[in-house]
Write a protein that holds these residues in place. Structure first.
Motif, mmCIF file in Angstrom:
data_model
loop_
_atom_site.group_PDB
_atom_site.id
_atom_site.type_symbol
_atom_site.label_atom_id
_atom_site.label_comp_id
_atom_site.label_asym_id
_atom_site.label_seq_id
_atom_site.Cartn_x
_atom_site.Cartn_y
_atom_site.Cartn_z
ATOM 1 N N LEU A 24 81.857 79.821 170.914
ATOM 2 C CA LEU A 24 82.679 78.664 170.125
ATOM 3 C C LEU A 24 82.980 78.984 168.824
ATOM 4 O O LEU A 24 82.162 79.531 168.067
ATOM 5 N N ALA A 25 84.261 78.919 168.219
ATOM 6 C CA ALA A 25 84.642 79.438 167.089
ATOM 7 C C ALA A 25 85.331 78.437 166.349
ATOM 8 O O ALA A 25 86.081 77.653 166.660
ATOM 9 N N PRO A 26 84.880 78.172 165.053
ATOM 10 C CA PRO A 26 85.632 77.230 164.121
ATOM 11 C C PRO A 26 87.208 77.617 163.859
ATOM 12 O O PRO A 26 87.612 78.703 164.112
ATOM 13 N N PRO A 27 88.110 76.835 163.197
ATOM 14 C CA PRO A 27 89.464 76.970 163.062
ATOM 15 C C PRO A 27 89.572 78.222 162.021
ATOM 16 O O PRO A 27 88.853 78.415 161.421
ATOM 17 N N TYR A 28 90.546 78.841 162.332
ATOM 18 C CA TYR A 28 90.646 80.520 161.580
ATOM 19 C C TYR A 28 90.615 80.250 160.324
ATOM 20 O O TYR A 28 90.135 81.140 159.467
ATOM 21 N N ASP A 29 91.427 79.160 159.777
ATOM 22 C CA ASP A 29 91.709 79.128 158.060
ATOM 23 C C ASP A 29 90.531 78.807 157.381
ATOM 24 O O ASP A 29 90.360 78.780 156.068
ATOM 25 N N VAL A 30 89.079 78.485 158.200
ATOM 26 C CA VAL A 30 88.119 78.106 157.571
ATOM 27 C C VAL A 30 86.717 79.057 157.334
ATOM 28 O O VAL A 30 85.924 78.983 157.088
ATOM 29 N N VAL A 31 87.347 80.243 158.152
ATOM 30 C CA VAL A 31 86.371 81.215 158.211
ATOM 31 C C VAL A 31 86.500 82.345 157.097
ATOM 32 O O VAL A 31 87.362 83.158 157.133
ATOM 33 N N THR A 32 85.382 82.488 156.507
ATOM 34 C CA THR A 32 85.332 83.495 155.471
ATOM 35 C C THR A 32 84.943 85.051 156.123
ATOM 36 O O THR A 32 84.329 84.819 157.241
ATOM 37 N N PRO A 33 84.900 85.857 155.327
ATOM 38 C CA PRO A 33 84.717 87.486 156.103
ATOM 39 C C PRO A 33 83.228 87.361 156.446
ATOM 40 O O PRO A 33 82.561 87.719 157.443
ATOM 41 N N ASP A 34 82.267 86.627 155.655
ATOM 42 C CA ASP A 34 80.824 86.558 155.958
ATOM 43 C C ASP A 34 80.629 85.554 157.121
ATOM 44 O O ASP A 34 79.716 86.123 158.004
ATOM 45 N N LYS A 35 81.366 84.615 157.344
ATOM 46 C CA LYS A 35 81.380 83.790 158.420
ATOM 47 C C LYS A 35 81.649 84.289 159.619
ATOM 48 O O LYS A 35 81.207 84.578 160.813
ATOM 49 N N ARG A 36 82.781 85.273 159.562
ATOM 50 C CA ARG A 36 83.303 86.200 160.719
ATOM 51 C C ARG A 36 82.149 87.065 161.220
ATOM 52 O O ARG A 36 81.993 87.082 162.308
ATOM 53 N N ASP A 37 81.583 87.752 160.233
ATOM 54 C CA ASP A 37 80.599 88.744 160.613
ATOM 55 C C ASP A 37 79.302 87.809 161.340
ATOM 56 O O ASP A 37 78.613 88.431 162.392
ATOM 57 N N GLU A 38 79.001 86.804 161.060
ATOM 58 C CA GLU A 38 77.863 85.947 161.453
ATOM 59 C C GLU A 38 78.233 85.608 162.785
ATOM 60 O O GLU A 38 77.300 85.812 163.828
ATOM 61 N N LEU A 39 79.389 85.040 163.068
ATOM 62 C CA LEU A 39 79.827 84.912 164.268
ATOM 63 C C LEU A 39 80.022 86.292 165.480
ATOM 64 O O LEU A 39 79.552 85.947 166.634
ATOM 65 N N VAL A 40 80.496 87.266 165.066
ATOM 66 C CA VAL A 40 80.458 88.263 165.880
ATOM 67 C C VAL A 40 79.065 88.783 166.176
ATOM 68 O O VAL A 40 78.830 89.353 167.300
ATOM 69 N N ARG A 41 78.190 88.784 164.887
ATOM 70 C CA ARG A 41 76.868 89.472 165.279
ATOM 71 C C ARG A 41 76.214 88.452 166.302
ATOM 72 O O ARG A 41 75.430 88.998 167.104
ATOM 73 N N LYS A 42 76.291 87.192 166.281
ATOM 74 C CA LYS A 42 75.878 86.301 166.984
ATOM 75 C C LYS A 42 76.250 86.453 168.755
ATOM 76 O O LYS A 42 75.406 86.510 169.457
ATOM 77 N N ASN A 43 77.503 86.831 168.938
ATOM 78 C CA ASN A 43 78.023 87.382 170.119
ATOM 79 C C ASN A 43 79.240 88.295 169.918
ATOM 80 O O ASN A 43 80.265 87.743 169.162
ATOM 81 N N PRO A 44 79.417 89.324 170.169
ATOM 82 C CA PRO A 44 80.346 90.264 170.175
ATOM 83 C C PRO A 44 81.683 89.777 170.729
ATOM 84 O O PRO A 44 82.975 90.196 170.528
ATOM 85 N N LEU A 45 81.479 88.771 171.923
ATOM 86 C CA LEU A 45 82.841 88.294 172.548
ATOM 87 C C LEU A 45 83.291 87.196 171.766
ATOM 88 O O LEU A 45 84.153 86.586 172.421
ATOM 89 N N ASN A 46 82.839 86.766 170.616
ATOM 90 C CA ASN A 46 83.705 85.813 169.911
ATOM 91 C C ASN A 46 84.963 86.327 169.531
ATOM 92 O O ASN A 46 85.322 87.227 169.248
#
Length: 373
Positions: A24-46
């Motif tokens: 599950l991902a938050p809306p695009y416009d609230v995701v910082t580069p650091d948050k993006r990396d955190e989400l993808v590390r958690k699951n590469p299928l994000n």
């Protein structure tokens, strides 16, 4: 006229990805580069592996082409599966706010892209060219829309009635990191789709979120028309954008403030006096005053526009309301009546330019303004 279409949406295959909570991902416009990396590390299928593609350390190539290859791979491996029947997708979010449990109900569908000047889709924010150019590069590369824009309708509750009807089938359910529960349904009953189209005919839609994505889609539409990119497909897919539509009267539609935090530099003694005669100061109070007091004073202004300024150079807040002269000035600037009555319009289009000599967009570009929810 608003034109709405059902579509065959792609969605995660739970057999391949497991519980949807993990992707599950938050809306695009609230995701910082650091948050993006955190989400993808958690699951590469994000989805942010596609929405914000980057090359990992040591990799070479084009991240946009890589996003296209990854998308095609996910479809081929059935990580993403496509519905067979064109549908709209009712979408509910169940959440708690100040001790109350609420449900926001809308639906996801395609809407035809319309130029701003037609007055069918109404914006309220300015866009930044560097953002739309970056989004356009991704859209040209992947030819897919990964997230919906957020639209409000004033269509006599037809969106909510259709979305909450008994003809829908539950597809997906997941809980986000804040504990909010998200449910996606599928609806393709012809009578419901007809009711939705008829209910929105002749109406306007208002962008709550997604100005950059809508502007990007308009630019992509023009490019597609010029290059005949989708000439063999009817209706042309690049003439539509995926949107989440919520009725403006939905009980679960709650708008909380986004604070503007500005660096004023050297502040002179008449800093806030400049707001007259466009605004009137109603009260001063200590900055640590109970917030419920401030909320009540703001509610008392309805239907007028009001806001609170908290200067960093003194331990005191000031409550202002929009005067008739201020509203007239907003209308003279070409701002529609519906928008001129909003608090955020009074702040962004009048108060900030008066106080700082430039609009919020310029202030932000110069690093002197940030937004905090």
């Amino acid at each position: 006229m608003v034109e709405i279409l059902p579509f065959c949406g792609y969605r995660y295959n739970e057999r391949m990805v497991g519980p949807l909570d993990v992707v599950l991902a938050p809306p695009y416009d609230v995701v910082t580069p650091d948050k993006r990396d955190e989400l993808v590390r958690k699951n590469p299928l994000n989805i942010f592996s596609l929405e914000m593609p980057v090359l990992e350390e040591g990799e070479r190539g084009d991240p946009l082409r890589d996003a296209r290859r990854r998308l095609e791979g996910w479809i081929k491996e059935r990580i993403l599966i496509k519905d067979k029947i064109p549908s709209v997708y009712p979408y509910e979010i169940e959440f708690e706010l100040f001790g109350r449990y609420l449900v926001r109900t809308g639906l996801i569908a395609l809407i035809r892209l319309e130029e701003w000047g037609k007055g069918i889709v109404i914006p309220h924010e300015k866009t930044f060219k560097e953002v739309t150019e970056e989004r356009l590069g991704l859209l040209k590369a992947v030819k897919a829309q990964f997230s919906q824009i957020f639209l409000l309708s004033k269509a006599e509750k037809v969106v909510r009635d259709v979305a909450k009807g008994d003809k829908r089938d539950l597809l997906l359910e997941a809980k986000d990191e804040r504990g909010n529960i998200h449910r996606i349904y599928r609806l393709n009953e012809p009578s419901c789709l007809r009711k939705l189209r008829e209910g929105l005919k002749g109406k306007r839609l208002y962008i709550a979120d997604g100005h950059h994505r809508y502007t990007t889609a308009l630019n992509f539409k023009r490019l597609g028309d010029e290059n005949n990119t989708f000439k063999a497909i009817t209706p042309p897919p690049h003439h539509f954008i995926m949107a989440y539509i919520v009725d403006s009267e939905d009980p679960g539609l709650v708008t909380l403030p986004t604070y503007r935090i500005a660096k004023a530099g050297n502040v002179d003694s008449d800093f806030m006096d400049r707001l007259a005669p466009y605004f009137r100061k109603l009260a001063d109070f200590p900055f640590d005053k109970d917030p419920t007091y401030i909320e009540k004073r703001l509610k008392d202004l309805r239907p007028g526009a009001g806001f609170v300024i908290v200067p960093g150079y003194r331990r005191q807040c000031s409550l202002f309301c929009l005067e008739p002269r201020g509203r007239e000035t907003l209308v003279e600037k070409g701002i529609r009546d519906e928008l001129a009555s909003l608090d955020v319009t009074a702040v962004d289009e009048l108060a900030i330019p008066i106080l700082f000599g430039m609009g919020p967009g310029t202030l932000k570009e110069r690093g002197k303004l940030r937004y905090e929810a």
